[in-house]
Design an enzyme around this catalytic site. Structure first.
Site, PDB file in Angstrom:
ATOM      1  N   ASP A   2      33.580  27.350  45.052  1.00 52.08           N
ATOM      2  CA  ASP A   2      34.048  28.517  45.803  1.00 52.08           C
ATOM      3  C   ASP A   2      32.868  29.283  46.397  1.00 52.08           C
ATOM      4  O   ASP A   2      31.793  29.371  45.791  1.00 52.08           O
ATOM      5  CB  ASP A   2      34.840  29.444  44.863  1.00 52.08           C
ATOM      6  CG  ASP A   2      35.684  30.444  45.643  1.00 52.08           C
ATOM      7  OD1 ASP A   2      35.926  30.216  46.851  1.00 52.08           O
ATOM      8  OD2 ASP A   2      36.093  31.457  45.054  1.00 52.08           O
ATOM      9  N   ASN A  50      45.606  25.993  49.967  1.00 53.74           N
ATOM     10  CA  ASN A  50      44.663  26.111  51.090  1.00 53.74           C
ATOM     11  C   ASN A  50      45.326  25.916  52.457  1.00 53.74           C
ATOM     12  O   ASN A  50      44.733  26.248  53.495  1.00 53.74           O
ATOM     13  CB  ASN A  50      43.488  25.124  50.945  1.00 53.74           C
ATOM     14  CG  ASN A  50      42.471  25.554  49.903  1.00 53.74           C
ATOM     15  OD1 ASN A  50      41.813  24.719  49.278  1.00 53.74           O
ATOM     16  ND2 ASN A  50      42.305  26.862  49.708  1.00 53.74           N
TER      17      ASN A  50
END
Ligand code: IPE
Ligand code: MG
Length: 218
Positions: A2, A50
């Site tokens: 991330d 996502n």
């Protein structure tokens, strides 16, 4: 993995540039994992959530994955890396799914390290898809072991160490079933700034943990 977007933003770059750099970080970390003999490493590459991103970003990520898979076949061969994928592969664009199948086939005989790409992956989605595979007559006799057999990669061992980079402290639907007793490691380093040394640091931290699995200390 991330922090790609924030890494790019800090430099006044487009988010996609962060993903590009993130790919280099992934390669460095995988190389280190192979060098030190890690048997399994799973990269959370694209989650079932996502898809909420802009179509430009999703499209960029998909093409990055596609180009990368073919471009890195030599790297996989040189390092004895078998590539597997987990997630809802049928829900990916057909050209990506084809590339994934090709890469898995091309690397299936490599035995040193297994790199698993979690693509269109969500832990909850994996569990639901597993449940749908269970024959009606097997439901009442299910065990933890037999249920695991319906997951995307039945042979995948339980997670020892789960790493999240980039400062957030959540699991975000990653390997929910397999992480029942995972040790968690968080740090603030944005993913594009990760490298092999960061992995070593995380593992050194892991080695200080006292894993009791709900039992008591011997
Ligand atoms: C993670 O970085 C990469 C993928 C989803 C592939 P992000 O894109 O989530 O980066 P931030 O969180 O916006 O910084
Ligand atoms: Mg993020």
């Amino acid at each position: 993995m991330d922090g790609n977007g924030r890494w790019a933003k800090q430099r006044g770059l487009h988010r996609t540039q962060g993903h590009k750099e993130g790919l280099n970080a992934a390669k460095a970390v995988v190389k280190k994992a192979a060098d030190i003999g890690i048997e399994y490493i799973t990269l959370y590459t694209f989650s079932t959530e996502n898809w909420k991103r802009t179509s430009d970003e999703v499209g960029f990520l998909m093409s990055l994955i596609k180009v990368h898979l073919r471009a890195e076949l030599v790297f996989y061969a040189e390092n004895g890396i078998r590539v597997l994928c987990m997630g809802n592969i049928d829900g990916l664009p057909e050209d990506i799914a084809t590339e994934i199948r090709y890469t898995m086939k091309a690397t299936e005989s490599f035995e040193h390290t297994t790199v698993i790409l979690a693509l269109n992956y969500g832990g909850q989605d994996e569990i639901i898809r597993a449940i749908k595979k269970i024959p009606q007559e097997s439901v009442q006799t299910l065990t933890i072991e037999s249920f695991s057999g319906y997951l995307d990669l039945p042979a995948l061992p339980q997670v020892d160490l789960l790493i999240r980079t980039g400062g957030e402290k959540r699991i975000s639907n990653f390997l929910l079933w397999q992480s029942a007793y995972a040790e968690l490691f968080f740090n603030d380093i944005l993913w594009p700034d990760w490298n092999g040394d960061c992995l070593i640091e995380a593992i050194a931290d892991y080695q200080t943990r006292d894993r009791r699995f709900g039992g008591i200390q011997k």
